[in-house]
Design a protein around this motif. Structure first.
Motif, PDB file in Angstrom:
ATOM      1  N   LEU A   1     -14.144 -59.897 -32.357  1.00 48.74           N
ATOM      2  CA  LEU A   1     -13.184 -59.076 -31.615  1.00 48.74           C
ATOM      3  C   LEU A   1     -13.849 -58.369 -30.438  1.00 48.74           C
ATOM      4  O   LEU A   1     -13.288 -58.333 -29.341  1.00 48.74           O
ATOM      5  N   VAL A   2     -15.039 -57.826 -30.650  1.00 49.94           N
ATOM      6  CA  VAL A   2     -15.757 -57.164 -29.547  1.00 49.94           C
ATOM      7  C   VAL A   2     -16.015 -58.157 -28.423  1.00 49.94           C
ATOM      8  O   VAL A   2     -15.770 -57.866 -27.248  1.00 49.94           O
ATOM      9  N   PHE A   3     -16.481 -59.352 -28.759  1.00 46.94           N
ATOM     10  CA  PHE A   3     -16.706 -60.356 -27.726  1.00 46.94           C
ATOM     11  C   PHE A   3     -15.406 -60.699 -27.008  1.00 46.94           C
ATOM     12  O   PHE A   3     -15.352 -60.759 -25.781  1.00 46.94           O
ATOM     13  N   LEU A   4     -14.342 -60.929 -27.776  1.00 44.61           N
ATOM     14  CA  LEU A   4     -13.056 -61.306 -27.194  1.00 44.61           C
ATOM     15  C   LEU A   4     -12.548 -60.235 -26.227  1.00 44.61           C
ATOM     16  O   LEU A   4     -12.066 -60.551 -25.136  1.00 44.61           O
ATOM     17  N   VAL A   5     -12.682 -58.981 -26.601  1.00 45.55           N
ATOM     18  CA  VAL A   5     -12.242 -57.883 -25.741  1.00 45.55           C
ATOM     19  C   VAL A   5     -13.057 -57.856 -24.451  1.00 45.55           C
ATOM     20  O   VAL A   5     -12.500 -57.745 -23.354  1.00 45.55           O
ATOM     21  N   ILE A   6     -14.371 -57.970 -24.566  1.00 47.13           N
ATOM     22  CA  ILE A   6     -15.229 -57.936 -23.370  1.00 47.13           C
ATOM     23  C   ILE A   6     -14.907 -59.112 -22.457  1.00 47.13           C
ATOM     24  O   ILE A   6     -14.731 -58.947 -21.251  1.00 47.13           O
ATOM     25  N   GLU A   7     -14.798 -60.300 -23.045  1.00 49.17           N
ATOM     26  CA  GLU A   7     -14.557 -61.510 -22.251  1.00 49.17           C
ATOM     27  C   GLU A   7     -13.175 -61.514 -21.611  1.00 49.17           C
ATOM     28  O   GLU A   7     -13.020 -61.893 -20.446  1.00 49.17           O
ATOM     29  N   SER A   8     -12.180 -61.084 -22.343  1.00 45.66           N
ATOM     30  CA  SER A   8     -10.803 -61.240 -21.901  1.00 45.66           C
ATOM     31  C   SER A   8     -10.266 -60.096 -21.049  1.00 45.66           C
ATOM     32  O   SER A   8      -9.408 -60.318 -20.202  1.00 45.66           O
TER      33      SER A   8
ATOM     34  N   PRO B   1     -18.159 -53.735 -19.623  1.00 46.10           N
ATOM     35  CA  PRO B   1     -17.596 -52.438 -19.987  1.00 46.10           C
ATOM     36  C   PRO B   1     -18.619 -51.555 -20.697  1.00 46.10           C
ATOM     37  O   PRO B   1     -19.656 -52.030 -21.169  1.00 46.10           O
ATOM     38  N   THR B   2     -18.296 -50.285 -20.796  1.00 45.21           N
ATOM     39  CA  THR B   2     -19.135 -49.362 -21.547  1.00 45.21           C
ATOM     40  C   THR B   2     -18.780 -49.478 -23.034  1.00 45.21           C
ATOM     41  O   THR B   2     -17.717 -49.998 -23.394  1.00 45.21           O
ATOM     42  N   ILE B   3     -19.665 -48.971 -23.863  1.00 47.21           N
ATOM     43  CA  ILE B   3     -19.388 -48.925 -25.302  1.00 47.21           C
ATOM     44  C   ILE B   3     -18.103 -48.142 -25.542  1.00 47.21           C
ATOM     45  O   ILE B   3     -17.244 -48.554 -26.326  1.00 47.21           O
ATOM     46  N   ASN B   4     -17.947 -47.015 -24.851  1.00 45.70           N
ATOM     47  CA  ASN B   4     -16.746 -46.190 -25.028  1.00 45.70           C
ATOM     48  C   ASN B   4     -15.475 -46.917 -24.615  1.00 45.70           C
ATOM     49  O   ASN B   4     -14.429 -46.759 -25.258  1.00 45.70           O
ATOM     50  N   GLU B   5     -15.538 -47.700 -23.548  1.00 45.75           N
ATOM     51  CA  GLU B   5     -14.355 -48.443 -23.113  1.00 45.75           C
ATOM     52  C   GLU B   5     -13.936 -49.451 -24.180  1.00 45.75           C
ATOM     53  O   GLU B   5     -12.748 -49.575 -24.500  1.00 45.75           O
ATOM     54  N   VAL B   6     -14.902 -50.163 -24.730  1.00 47.06           N
ATOM     55  CA  VAL B   6     -14.588 -51.144 -25.779  1.00 47.06           C
ATOM     56  C   VAL B   6     -14.067 -50.431 -27.022  1.00 47.06           C
ATOM     57  O   VAL B   6     -13.080 -50.860 -27.629  1.00 47.06           O
ATOM     58  N   ALA B   7     -14.693 -49.324 -27.382  1.00 45.17           N
ATOM     59  CA  ALA B   7     -14.255 -48.557 -28.556  1.00 45.17           C
ATOM     60  C   ALA B   7     -12.805 -48.102 -28.393  1.00 45.17           C
ATOM     61  O   ALA B   7     -12.000 -48.228 -29.328  1.00 45.17           O
ATOM     62  N   LYS B   8     -12.485 -47.599 -27.230  1.00 42.97           N
ATOM     63  CA  LYS B   8     -11.118 -47.121 -26.985  1.00 42.97           C
ATOM     64  C   LYS B   8     -10.127 -48.280 -27.025  1.00 42.97           C
ATOM     65  O   LYS B   8      -9.044 -48.161 -27.596  1.00 42.97           O
ATOM     66  N   THR B   9     -10.482 -49.406 -26.442  1.00 41.32           N
ATOM     67  CA  THR B   9      -9.604 -50.574 -26.422  1.00 41.32           C
ATOM     68  C   THR B   9      -9.306 -51.062 -27.834  1.00 41.32           C
ATOM     69  O   THR B   9      -8.164 -51.381 -28.163  1.00 41.32           O
ATOM     70  N   ILE B  10     -10.328 -51.090 -28.674  1.00 42.23           N
ATOM     71  CA  ILE B  10     -10.182 -51.609 -30.034  1.00 42.23           C
ATOM     72  C   ILE B  10      -9.620 -50.552 -30.979  1.00 42.23           C
ATOM     73  O   ILE B  10      -9.046 -50.869 -32.010  1.00 42.23           O
TER      74      ILE B  10
ATOM     75  N   SER C   1     -11.687 -47.999 -32.120  1.00 45.09           N
ATOM     76  CA  SER C   1     -12.814 -47.787 -33.011  1.00 45.09           C
ATOM     77  C   SER C   1     -13.670 -46.645 -32.469  1.00 45.09           C
ATOM     78  O   SER C   1     -13.406 -46.120 -31.388  1.00 45.09           O
ATOM     79  N   SER C   2     -14.703 -46.298 -33.187  1.00 50.77           N
ATOM     80  CA  SER C   2     -15.597 -45.234 -32.734  1.00 50.77           C
ATOM     81  C   SER C   2     -16.730 -45.805 -31.877  1.00 50.77           C
ATOM     82  O   SER C   2     -17.064 -46.993 -31.982  1.00 50.77           O
ATOM     83  N   HIS C   3     -17.295 -44.953 -31.078  1.00 51.71           N
ATOM     84  CA  HIS C   3     -18.461 -45.316 -30.269  1.00 51.71           C
ATOM     85  C   HIS C   3     -19.564 -45.854 -31.177  1.00 51.71           C
ATOM     86  O   HIS C   3     -20.186 -46.879 -30.889  1.00 51.71           O
ATOM     87  N   GLN C   4     -19.801 -45.156 -32.286  1.00 54.10           N
ATOM     88  CA  GLN C   4     -20.881 -45.539 -33.202  1.00 54.10           C
ATOM     89  C   GLN C   4     -20.644 -46.920 -33.815  1.00 54.10           C
ATOM     90  O   GLN C   4     -21.574 -47.717 -33.926  1.00 54.10           O
ATOM     91  N   ASN C   5     -19.405 -47.227 -34.196  1.00 56.04           N
ATOM     92  CA  ASN C   5     -19.112 -48.551 -34.762  1.00 56.04           C
ATOM     93  C   ASN C   5     -19.354 -49.654 -33.754  1.00 56.04           C
ATOM     94  O   ASN C   5     -19.949 -50.691 -34.083  1.00 56.04           O
ATOM     95  N   ILE C   6     -18.894 -49.449 -32.527  1.00 51.31           N
ATOM     96  CA  ILE C   6     -19.085 -50.472 -31.496  1.00 51.31           C
ATOM     97  C   ILE C   6     -20.565 -50.603 -31.160  1.00 51.31           C
ATOM     98  O   ILE C   6     -21.066 -51.715 -30.958  1.00 51.31           O
ATOM     99  N   LYS C   7     -21.285 -49.499 -31.145  1.00 49.89           N
ATOM    100  CA  LYS C   7     -22.731 -49.553 -30.886  1.00 49.89           C
ATOM    101  C   LYS C   7     -23.425 -50.400 -31.953  1.00 49.89           C
ATOM    102  O   LYS C   7     -24.292 -51.229 -31.634  1.00 49.89           O
ATOM    103  N   GLN C   8     -23.059 -50.218 -33.223  1.00 46.24           N
ATOM    104  CA  GLN C   8     -23.665 -50.994 -34.304  1.00 46.24           C
ATOM    105  C   GLN C   8     -23.329 -52.482 -34.186  1.00 46.24           C
ATOM    106  O   GLN C   8     -24.194 -53.344 -34.385  1.00 46.24           O
ATOM    107  N   ILE C   9     -22.089 -52.787 -33.839  1.00 46.91           N
ATOM    108  CA  ILE C   9     -21.696 -54.182 -33.643  1.00 46.91           C
ATOM    109  C   ILE C   9     -22.476 -54.774 -32.473  1.00 46.91           C
ATOM    110  O   ILE C   9     -22.975 -55.898 -32.540  1.00 46.91           O
ATOM    111  N   ALA C  10     -22.589 -54.002 -31.388  1.00 47.36           N
ATOM    112  CA  ALA C  10     -23.330 -54.462 -30.205  1.00 47.36           C
ATOM    113  C   ALA C  10     -24.797 -54.723 -30.552  1.00 47.36           C
ATOM    114  O   ALA C  10     -25.386 -55.704 -30.083  1.00 47.36           O
ATOM    115  N   LEU C  11     -25.397 -53.874 -31.363  1.00 46.24           N
ATOM    116  CA  LEU C  11     -26.788 -54.079 -31.776  1.00 46.24           C
ATOM    117  C   LEU C  11     -26.941 -55.406 -32.519  1.00 46.24           C
ATOM    118  O   LEU C  11     -27.894 -56.151 -32.278  1.00 46.24           O
ATOM    119  N   LYS C  12     -26.014 -55.698 -33.431  1.00 47.79           N
ATOM    120  CA  LYS C  12     -26.068 -56.960 -34.190  1.00 47.79           C
ATOM    121  C   LYS C  12     -25.907 -58.160 -33.258  1.00 47.79           C
ATOM    122  O   LYS C  12     -26.608 -59.161 -33.391  1.00 47.79           O
TER     123      LYS C  12
END
Length: 151
Positions: free
Chosen positions: A43-50, A56-65, A67-78
Motif C-alpha cells: 500500500l505504501v508503494f502504491l500510494v507513492i507511485e500512484s 512525498p514526505t513520511i507525513n504526507e504518506v501517513a496522512k494519505t493512508i 496511519s501514523s508517522h511512526q508506522n510509515i517510518k517503520q514500513i519505509a525502513l523495511k
C-alpha cells in the motif's frame, strides 16, 4: 427473522467495512507472501507511485493512508532494507524525510503487478461499472467525513 436484518444500514455498512478490510488484508497478505512483502508495504508503494509526482514526505504518506508517522517510518525502513525505497532528507528542510522509489523497486513491483491485477479483478468480479462508481462516490464521502473527524 435473521438478526442482521434488524441492524441499521449505517451499522451494517460500518461492520462490513471493518470485515472487508480484515479479509482484504488477510487475502492480500497471502498473495504477496511469495514476494516477501506485506500488504502495508504494498500500500505504501502504491500510494507513492500512484498519487505523487515527486517523492512525498513520511507525513504526507501517513496522512494519505490514515496511519501514523511512526508506522510509515517503520514500513519505509523495511522497504529500504529490501532496496525498494530510499529515505532522503529534504534539501530545504533537513527535519523532513522524503520517500523515493528505487529502480529495483519499479522492477520488483512490476513483477508483482500481474498477480495484483488478477487479485483486484477477482475482488470486484460481478460488480458493474455503475455499481463501482456509486461505491466510489460513497467511499469518498466516508473518507471526507473521517478526515473531518480526524482534524
Amino acid at each position: 427473522m435473521y438478526k442482521l436484518d434488524l441492524v441499521s444500514d449505517s451499522q451494517y455498512i460500518f461492520g462490513s467495512l471493518l470485515t472487508i478490510s480484515s479479509k482484504l488484508d488477510t487475502l492480500l497478505e497471502r498473495e504477496l507472501r511469495e514476494f516477501g512483502v506485506t500488504s502495508k508495504q504494498w500500500l505504501v508503494f502504491l500510494v507513492i507511485e500512484s498519487l505523487y509526482d515527486n517523492p512525498p514526505t513520511i507525513n504526507e504518506v501517513a496522512k494519505t493512508i490514515g496511519s501514523s508517522h511512526q508506522n510509515i517510518k517503520q514500513i519505509a525502513l523495511k522497504l529500504e532494507e529490501k532496496g525498494l525505497l530510499n529515505r532522503k532528507k529534504d534539501l530545504k528542510d533537513r527535519r523532513v524525510t522524503r520517500l523515493e522509489i528505487t529502480d529495483k523497486s519499479n522492477e520488483f513491483w512490476s513483477s508483482t503487478r500481474p498477480k495484483g491485477n488478477q487479485f483486484i479483478k477477482n475482488v470486484f468480479e460481478n460488480i458493474s461499472s455503475d455499481e463501482l462508481y456509486t461505491v466510489r462516490v460513497v467511499m469518498q464521502k466516508l473518507l471526507d467525513n473521517l478526515t473531518y473527524l480526524d482534524d
